[in-house]
Write a protein that holds these residues in place. Structure first.
Motif, PDB file in Angstrom:
ATOM      1  N   GLN A 305      -0.641   2.632   2.395  1.00 44.32           N
ATOM      2  CA  GLN A 305      -1.150   1.729   3.432  1.00 44.32           C
ATOM      3  C   GLN A 305      -0.290   1.842   4.686  1.00 44.32           C
ATOM      4  O   GLN A 305      -0.814   1.828   5.806  1.00 44.32           O
ATOM      5  CB  GLN A 305      -1.143   0.276   2.935  1.00 44.32           C
ATOM      6  CG  GLN A 305      -2.187  -0.030   1.862  1.00 44.32           C
ATOM      7  CD  GLN A 305      -3.603  -0.109   2.410  1.00 44.32           C
ATOM      8  OE1 GLN A 305      -3.828  -0.017   3.609  1.00 44.32           O
ATOM      9  NE2 GLN A 305      -4.571  -0.286   1.526  1.00 44.32           N
ATOM     10  N   LYS A 307       1.419   4.413   5.645  1.00 42.59           N
ATOM     11  CA  LYS A 307       1.140   5.693   6.300  1.00 42.59           C
ATOM     12  C   LYS A 307      -0.201   5.649   7.040  1.00 42.59           C
ATOM     13  O   LYS A 307      -0.320   6.173   8.153  1.00 42.59           O
ATOM     14  CB  LYS A 307       1.146   6.829   5.273  1.00 42.59           C
ATOM     15  CG  LYS A 307       0.925   8.176   5.919  1.00 42.59           C
ATOM     16  CD  LYS A 307       1.524   9.308   5.127  1.00 42.59           C
ATOM     17  CE  LYS A 307       0.701   9.620   3.902  1.00 42.59           C
ATOM     18  NZ  LYS A 307       1.134  10.819   3.211  1.00 42.59           N
ATOM     19  N   ALA A 308      -1.183   5.013   6.427  1.00 44.82           N
ATOM     20  CA  ALA A 308      -2.490   4.890   7.088  1.00 44.82           C
ATOM     21  C   ALA A 308      -2.319   4.174   8.425  1.00 44.82           C
ATOM     22  O   ALA A 308      -2.866   4.595   9.454  1.00 44.82           O
ATOM     23  CB  ALA A 308      -3.475   4.139   6.187  1.00 44.82           C
ATOM     24  N   LEU A 311      -0.604   6.519  10.936  1.00 46.36           N
ATOM     25  CA  LEU A 311      -1.465   7.567  11.493  1.00 46.36           C
ATOM     26  C   LEU A 311      -2.431   6.986  12.519  1.00 46.36           C
ATOM     27  O   LEU A 311      -2.693   7.592  13.559  1.00 46.36           O
ATOM     28  CB  LEU A 311      -2.223   8.281  10.364  1.00 46.36           C
ATOM     29  CG  LEU A 311      -1.352   9.111   9.407  1.00 46.36           C
ATOM     30  CD1 LEU A 311      -2.188   9.675   8.261  1.00 46.36           C
ATOM     31  CD2 LEU A 311      -0.650  10.248  10.144  1.00 46.36           C
TER      32      LEU A 311
ATOM     33  N   ALA B 295      -8.885   5.527   8.711  1.00 48.47           N
ATOM     34  CA  ALA B 295      -7.631   5.640   7.962  1.00 48.47           C
ATOM     35  C   ALA B 295      -7.765   6.687   6.852  1.00 48.47           C
ATOM     36  O   ALA B 295      -6.888   7.535   6.661  1.00 48.47           O
ATOM     37  CB  ALA B 295      -7.233   4.283   7.376  1.00 48.47           C
ATOM     38  N   LEU B 298      -7.757  10.201   8.375  1.00 44.06           N
ATOM     39  CA  LEU B 298      -6.455  10.672   8.865  1.00 44.06           C
ATOM     40  C   LEU B 298      -5.528  11.032   7.704  1.00 44.06           C
ATOM     41  O   LEU B 298      -4.801  12.022   7.764  1.00 44.06           O
ATOM     42  CB  LEU B 298      -5.819   9.611   9.772  1.00 44.06           C
ATOM     43  CG  LEU B 298      -6.548   9.377  11.099  1.00 44.06           C
ATOM     44  CD1 LEU B 298      -5.873   8.262  11.894  1.00 44.06           C
ATOM     45  CD2 LEU B 298      -6.607  10.650  11.934  1.00 44.06           C
ATOM     46  N   LEU B 299      -5.570  10.238   6.634  1.00 40.80           N
ATOM     47  CA  LEU B 299      -4.747  10.566   5.463  1.00 40.80           C
ATOM     48  C   LEU B 299      -5.193  11.899   4.859  1.00 40.80           C
ATOM     49  O   LEU B 299      -4.376  12.704   4.411  1.00 40.80           O
ATOM     50  CB  LEU B 299      -4.844   9.454   4.415  1.00 40.80           C
ATOM     51  CG  LEU B 299      -4.110   8.145   4.763  1.00 40.80           C
ATOM     52  CD1 LEU B 299      -4.541   7.024   3.820  1.00 40.80           C
ATOM     53  CD2 LEU B 299      -2.599   8.336   4.692  1.00 40.80           C
ATOM     54  N   TYR B 323      -6.262   6.474  -1.961  1.00 43.72           N
ATOM     55  CA  TYR B 323      -6.646   5.573  -0.876  1.00 43.72           C
ATOM     56  C   TYR B 323      -8.143   5.692  -0.596  1.00 43.72           C
ATOM     57  O   TYR B 323      -8.862   4.703  -0.515  1.00 43.72           O
ATOM     58  CB  TYR B 323      -5.858   5.915   0.386  1.00 43.72           C
ATOM     59  CG  TYR B 323      -6.027   4.908   1.494  1.00 43.72           C
ATOM     60  CD1 TYR B 323      -5.067   3.932   1.705  1.00 43.72           C
ATOM     61  CD2 TYR B 323      -7.139   4.928   2.321  1.00 43.72           C
ATOM     62  CE1 TYR B 323      -5.210   2.998   2.713  1.00 43.72           C
ATOM     63  CE2 TYR B 323      -7.295   3.994   3.332  1.00 43.72           C
ATOM     64  CZ  TYR B 323      -6.333   3.028   3.527  1.00 43.72           C
ATOM     65  OH  TYR B 323      -6.488   2.103   4.520  1.00 43.72           O
TER      66      TYR B 323
END
Lengths: 400, 369
Positions: A305, A307-308, A311, B295, B298-299, B323
């Motif tokens: 989370q 890292k999300a 980004l 999100a 991007l991950l 995720y």
């Protein structure tokens, strides 16, 4: 081309900021949390002269093409150290951001050059009022023209670094006030009020849940007179003018607030990770989630989370650097980071049990510090509203 | 240097595949889901886009395009945006092609890739999943033992796409270091080999248009030239990472399909005299969905870009996949919720996307970038 790798030269620079966070901020973190309203002058003097020296030596790098991204990166590092102290650092702050966004080149030079040398200085932004927060268009502070001055009347609250900017340094406060209350948001304009201008008083400094090292002031303006050329940008009331500048400021500051949140979240995660390592609690990544322990799943979820959020934040800042409109992405970053870091720090306290709850360690402080990021510079809900309008193609009249 | 911009070529690939997925794949999705069959004509069109053949080397008849994981993620997202079943089916030949391309011996490349470089869609597949609740690719129960110069495979695999029509099943197995093998090896098992038994087609809640099978390996003997990579074996962590990137990319596609449908519906559907999208309760759900989709993407791209740099991305790809699996399910669920009762009716596609989105947290190894 898609790339998520920081250049070695940037990584090296960040390590300087990290050292500041670790050596100058962490050791005094608890003290200025427990002693709210005490002023960390030793830290301020050190960081002020360090950054002046850096610019004098031409070390300060950020190429214009990566300026906003770089600010986010350094913000994360410093807030890993301490978010309250970070907010208290003498610099142009949000006041400076408003001057940069709304001022003319001449005004920028006139108001911002003071930050190059001399004693530590602050600049603050005063927008929120007792009767309006997110609904900034309802601002009731007024500025009326009298001869060659603007006369400002009203009360502002939640003004970060308000005390240091208004009274305790040679700084200034950017006050958003209406020049024409019938014009609604179009009539709202930013005014630079210099420190110790008669009529401006610091009424009180708030006691807060977290970020206690940073002063949050209530300011009152009673017939406070400022020269005409202290109005930033054009005095003309046009439908697209005025409030647009507030929004432009937010496009740049929301990714920074998101980065602040991420720094705090990373502090908590690093603490938990090191604690697990010391106590031989494994975290296995590659294996099936159905074989992981609850702790492993929680921890990996927290990391992902974070890292999300990072980004999304980098993207918003990168867009700004690339000259792209980023209101949607800035709000996405802010909404995501504010929320997940609130949850991550709360979970960190839970994972550490009584150790997390104890004031002996900083984890409970980070949980308190984190929460502000889901509130200031636009609450979670305001950012969702902005996102929703954008993705639905609705105006603020259609979706409110 | 940090950049969020696709290359011109990637934009072109995205636009081409998106156009095909939106105009041709999507309209066929519901019928495919109900009948369990994807029209061969559509598979042929996808084949003509060079989705499999493109990356194969010229000496086996491919175009010799560079294989780029970020581009692969874009393709997977766009196809899954059209229809997840279609994406898995059309890209299934990559399950064999890419590991062989990346890790196979020269002889294996020639043998396995040449048949995939023709003008017509050719099925190919890999067998990774096993029918256990705690299945874990790093500790599989299907095993291999050395036997003389040969290898003997024993175990059960499930969710093997297109097993019945594929000539070769690339089968992942646990191996013993005592045999001089890595913990995980892969074998090119001919479908007709003795000891291979393919069960009836599986019945799943989603991914209904892809024929998947349980495959039994009973002392199945394969010769040494079928050990992928020969004596070098394989880098399984890398293949697993490539698979997880592909799965997360597909999750993004499904989530985006559900989100866009719900968004458009919410602007049309009126309650209390106004579109429901003008109510914050709905608008905020949609805003959350939009954040999560970005999100996830991007991950996914982050993990993909590490792969493209030749770096280890097992952690990143696992994070992205976990995720995306969870976010895609939430987004699809919210899409059904936005449509309310209508979302539950099969006249609208959102219930199908909810069923398809459930796949990602459960199944591995049916896609690769």
């Amino acid at each position: 081309m898609i790339d998520f790798e920081l250049e070695p030269q940037i990584v090296k620079l960040l390590s300087v900021y990290h050292a500041t966070a670790e050596n100058l901020m962490r050791p005094i973190s608890r003290r200025y949390d427990e002693h709210e309203h005490e002023e960390p002058w030793e830290f301020w003097n050190a960081i002020w002269s360090a950054s002046r020296n850096r610019s004098a030596q031409g070390v300060e790098p950020p190429p214009a093409s990566a300026r906003n991204l770089f600010t986010c990166l350094t913000t994360e590092e410093l807030c890993w150290g301490d978010a309250g102290l970070f907010l208290s650092i003498p610099n142009p702050g949000l006041g400076g951001a408003a001057v940069a966004a709304a001022g003319t080149p001449e005004q920028r030079a006139r108001f911002l050059s003071r930050f190059r040398d001399g004693k530590p200085k602050w600049a603050a932004m005063a927008i929120t009022e007792p009767g309006c927060g997110s609904d900034s268009a309802a601002i009731s502070t007024t500025a009326r023209r009298e001869g060659d001055h603007w006369v400002i009347n009203g009360t502002k609250i939640f003004c970060t670094a308000g005390l240091m900017s208004a009274e305790k340094s040679e700084g200034f406060v950017v006050v958003w006030a209406s020049v024409d209350r019938n014009a609604g948001r179009a009539g709202i304009k930013p005014f630079v009020v210099e420190h110790n201008t008669p009529g401006m008083t610091v009424v009180r400094v708030e006691n807060k849940l977290g970020i206690r090292a940073s002063d949050t002031a209530m300011l009152s303006f009673e017939d406070c007179r400022v020269p005409l050329d202290h109005l930033l940008g054009s005095p003309e009331v046009t439908p697209e003018g005025g409030f647009k500048d507030v929004m432009a400021t937010f496009d740049a500051t929301r990714p920074i607030v998101a980065a602040m949140a991420i720094g705090v979240g990373r502090a908590a995660l690093d603490f938990v990770r090191e604690f697990f390592q010391r106590n031989n609690v494994p975290v296995r990544y590659g294996i099936s989630t159905r074989r992981q322990t609850a702790i492993e799943r929680d921890f990996i979820e927290m990391e992902t989370q974070l890292k999300a959020a990072r980004l999304l934040t980098w993207r918003a800042a990168w867009m700004l650097d690339a000259g792209l409109r980023n209101s949607l992405e800035a709000s996405m970053a802010k909404a995501k980071a504010g929320r997940v870091v609130t949850l991550i720090t709360q979970k960190a306290v839970e994972l550490l049990g009584p150790l997390g709850y104890s004031r002996k360690e900083l984890v409970e402080k980070w949980m308190r510090d984190a929460k502000i990021n889901d509130i200031f510079e636009g609450t979670q809900q305001i950012n969702l509203l902005i996102i929703a309008r954008r993705i639905l193609g609705y105006s603020s009249k259609e979706l409110n | 240097m940090i950049s969020f911009e696709l290359s011109d070529e990637q934009k072109m690939v995205r636009d081409t595949v998106a156009g095909f997925a939106g105009n041709e794949v999507r309209p066929a999705a519901r019928a495919s889901d109900e009948t369990g069959v994807i029209p061969f004509e559509l598979l042929s069109k996808a084949w003509d886009l060079g989705l499999v053949r493109g990356c194969l080397p010229e000496n086996v008849g491919g175009y010799g395009d560079p294989r780029i994981a970020v581009t692969g993620a874009i393709v997977a997202e766009e196809l899954a945006y059209g229809d997840l079943s279609f994406a898995v089916h059309a890209l299934a030949p990559r399950l064999l092609a890419f590991p062989v391309l990346e890790m196979g011996t020269e002889e294996q490349q020639h043998r396995c890739l040449s048949p995939l470089a023709g003008d017509q869609f050719v099925a190919a597949t890999a067998a990774l999943m096993e029918p256990y609740f705690d299945f874990d690719p790093v500790e599989m129960r299907t095993t291999v033992l050395r036997s003389g110069g040969d290898y003997v495979i024993t175990g059960v695999k499930c969710c093997v796409p297109l097993a019945m029509e594929s000539e070769t099943l690339l089968t992942y197995v646990s191996a013993s270091t005592k045999d001089g093998l890595s913990p995980v090896e892969a074998f090119l098992v001919p479908r007709n080999a003795e000891g291979v038994r393919i069960s009836e087609r599986e019945k799943h809640m989603g991914l209904k248009a892809v024929a998947t099978y349980e495959v039994l390996f009973e002392h199945c003997r394969v010769t040494s030239e079928n050990r992928l990579g020969g004596e070098r074996g394989i880098n399984f962590a890398r293949l697993l990472s490539e698979s997880r990137v592909a799965m997360s990319a597909m999750a993004v596609g499904v989530a985006r399909a559900a989100f866009e449908y719900a968004r458009d519906y919410a602007k049309e559907r009126k309650a209390f005299g106004v579109p429901i999208a003008t109510k914050q309760a709905i608008a905020f759900m949609l805003a959350d969905m939009a954040i999560e989709i970005d999100a996830m993407r991007l991950l996914t791209w982050e993990a993909a870009s590490w792969l493209d740099k030749g770096l280890d991305a097992l952690k990143e790809s696992s994070q992205a996949r976990n995720y995306a699996a969870s976010a895609a399910l939430t987004v699809a669920d919210n899409a059904v919720q936005v449509l309310g009762g209508h979302g539950y009716i099969r006249e609208h596609p959102v219930e199908m996307w909810l069923r398809n989105a459930r796949l990602f947290g459960v199944i591995e190894g049916v896609a690769i970038v």
